[in-house]
Design an enzyme around this catalytic site. Sequence first.
Site, PDB file in Angstrom:
ATOM      1  N   SER A  11       0.866  -1.185   0.000  1.00 22.83           N
ATOM      2  CA  SER A  11       0.000   0.000   0.000  1.00 22.83           C
ATOM      3  C   SER A  11       0.899   1.230   0.000  1.00 22.83           C
ATOM      4  O   SER A  11       2.085   1.146   0.345  1.00 22.83           O
ATOM      5  CB  SER A  11      -0.954  -0.012   1.199  1.00 22.83           C
ATOM      6  OG  SER A  11      -0.256  -0.220   2.404  1.00 22.83           O
ATOM      7  N   GLU A  13       1.359   5.493   0.771  1.00 22.35           N
ATOM      8  CA  GLU A  13       0.840   6.655   1.509  1.00 22.35           C
ATOM      9  C   GLU A  13       1.291   7.950   0.847  1.00 22.35           C
ATOM     10  O   GLU A  13       2.444   8.093   0.454  1.00 22.35           O
ATOM     11  CB  GLU A  13       1.354   6.592   2.957  1.00 22.35           C
ATOM     12  CG  GLU A  13       0.853   7.756   3.798  1.00 22.35           C
ATOM     13  CD  GLU A  13       1.219   7.625   5.263  1.00 22.35           C
ATOM     14  OE1 GLU A  13       0.986   6.542   5.852  1.00 22.35           O
ATOM     15  OE2 GLU A  13       1.757   8.593   5.809  1.00 22.35           O
ATOM     16  N   ASP A 104      -1.741  14.319  16.336  1.00 23.97           N
ATOM     17  CA  ASP A 104      -0.984  15.224  17.220  1.00 23.97           C
ATOM     18  C   ASP A 104      -1.533  16.613  17.022  1.00 23.97           C
ATOM     19  O   ASP A 104      -1.720  17.054  15.885  1.00 23.97           O
ATOM     20  CB  ASP A 104       0.501  15.210  16.844  1.00 23.97           C
ATOM     21  CG  ASP A 104       1.153  13.897  17.212  1.00 23.97           C
ATOM     22  OD1 ASP A 104       0.958  13.451  18.359  1.00 23.97           O
ATOM     23  OD2 ASP A 104       1.828  13.320  16.347  1.00 23.97           O
ATOM     24  N   TYR A 140       3.614   0.926  16.898  1.00 24.03           N
ATOM     25  CA  TYR A 140       4.940   1.520  17.141  1.00 24.03           C
ATOM     26  C   TYR A 140       5.917   0.452  17.670  1.00 24.03           C
ATOM     27  O   TYR A 140       6.048   0.275  18.874  1.00 24.03           O
ATOM     28  CB  TYR A 140       4.814   2.691  18.146  1.00 24.03           C
ATOM     29  CG  TYR A 140       3.870   3.747  17.640  1.00 24.03           C
ATOM     30  CD1 TYR A 140       4.337   4.799  16.852  1.00 24.03           C
ATOM     31  CD2 TYR A 140       2.499   3.661  17.874  1.00 24.03           C
ATOM     32  CE1 TYR A 140       3.457   5.737  16.326  1.00 24.03           C
ATOM     33  CE2 TYR A 140       1.616   4.594  17.353  1.00 24.03           C
ATOM     34  CZ  TYR A 140       2.110   5.626  16.583  1.00 24.03           C
ATOM     35  OH  TYR A 140       1.235   6.545  16.052  1.00 24.03           O
ATOM     36  N   PHE A 211      12.268  14.143  10.672  1.00 23.79           N
ATOM     37  CA  PHE A 211      11.055  13.346  10.924  1.00 23.79           C
ATOM     38  C   PHE A 211      11.281  12.388  12.079  1.00 23.79           C
ATOM     39  O   PHE A 211      10.416  12.206  12.924  1.00 23.79           O
ATOM     40  CB  PHE A 211      10.719  12.487   9.707  1.00 23.79           C
ATOM     41  CG  PHE A 211       9.988  13.209   8.631  1.00 23.79           C
ATOM     42  CD1 PHE A 211       9.415  14.446   8.839  1.00 23.79           C
ATOM     43  CD2 PHE A 211       9.843  12.622   7.383  1.00 23.79           C
ATOM     44  CE1 PHE A 211       8.740  15.100   7.827  1.00 23.79           C
ATOM     45  CE2 PHE A 211       9.174  13.264   6.369  1.00 23.79           C
ATOM     46  CZ  PHE A 211       8.625  14.495   6.593  1.00 23.79           C
ATOM     47  N   HIS A 261       3.709  -1.026   3.747  1.00 25.44           N
ATOM     48  CA  HIS A 261       3.026   0.250   3.538  1.00 25.44           C
ATOM     49  C   HIS A 261       4.125   1.282   3.304  1.00 25.44           C
ATOM     50  O   HIS A 261       4.893   1.582   4.227  1.00 25.44           O
ATOM     51  CB  HIS A 261       2.200   0.593   4.789  1.00 25.44           C
ATOM     52  CG  HIS A 261       1.439   1.882   4.694  1.00 25.44           C
ATOM     53  ND1 HIS A 261       0.238   1.997   4.022  1.00 25.44           N
ATOM     54  CD2 HIS A 261       1.696   3.115   5.199  1.00 25.44           C
ATOM     55  CE1 HIS A 261      -0.210   3.240   4.127  1.00 25.44           C
ATOM     56  NE2 HIS A 261       0.656   3.950   4.827  1.00 25.44           N
TER      57      HIS A 261
END
Length: 282
Positions: A11, A13, A104, A140, A211, A261
């Site tokens: 997949s 993103e 967030d 996570y 990031f 992903h």
Amino acid sequence: MTPSPHRLPVSLEFFPPKTPDGVDKLAAVRQKLYALQPAYCSVTYGAGGSTQDGTLQAVRAILAEGHDAAPHFSCIGASQDSIREKLQQFRQDGIRRLVALRGDLPSGYGGFGEFRHASDLVAFIRAETGDHFHIEVAAYPETHPQARSPEADLQAFATKVRAGADVAITQYFYNADAYFRFVDDVRRMGLDIPVIAGIMPITNSTQLMRFSDTCGAEIPRWIRSRLQAFGDDRDSIQAFGLDVVTQLCDRLRREGAPGFHFYTMNQATATTEICRRLGLAA
Ligand code: FAD
């Protein structure tokens, strides 16, 4: 690298572009990436921010191009009424898949709203819409940065799954052992949810470091120091990044990851090349 006997689902993103030019560029990137025959494409969502319309527009475009699409959908700062309204909108748009998140808050934004955790959102979606949506949630392997402890984070993950999630997608990581340990822990808790590995291609070391500092994904010291040593040499960074991430995916696949992903960062080249090396490209 030898192609796998079975083709793992992939997949993709994307994030919503901010300008008309960005919209056109993303449309061109998608056309290239559709060659990978993605199971679906997802589009991120700015919690409390300005990109929420952009998310829906990009999702509509992907659906119109004949591919399955999932908006990311965060609940922080939201009310039950606003979430209900958006779920209604998603249904009207023919959306059947959501990535359900807490999100967030941007700095300076008020309180949590009526949802505290992603598990509250998942439970609300199930209560309001039954099985209409296929729900993906975040995982996570290296522990969420705000978690009280790794154990508390695992318990929170289990609550989210039991609230009705179908699939988990991990934060990106470069340490395969952390992923396998996380999956073992999840199985020990009696959860059989597929844990899709989130894969971040390495193309730009400054952006990656930034990031990773924010989201708590660890860049192993050997990768960090190699990237730093390349300085501004983008070709070397990209060549190294392709090798590292392809090897990571190859190990994940050999040892049982059920799918990938890709965090494409709205770029086609690295994701396409990694999939080609893995024998995943059509
Ligand atoms: P939660 O599952 O609610 O967890 C957040 C924290 O709360 C964790 O520390 C957890 O341990 C704790 N917690 C959860 N439940 C409980 C409980 N019952 N009791 C005590 N503690 C609890 N962000 C965006 O803004 N937009 C996006 O589009 C986006 N897409 C993402 C996609 C993926 C695949 C991933 C992995 C992350 C994404 N994020 C996105 C980032 C995500 O929003 C942040 O990591 C956010 O801080 C947590 O969201 P969550 O859904 O994992 O929250």
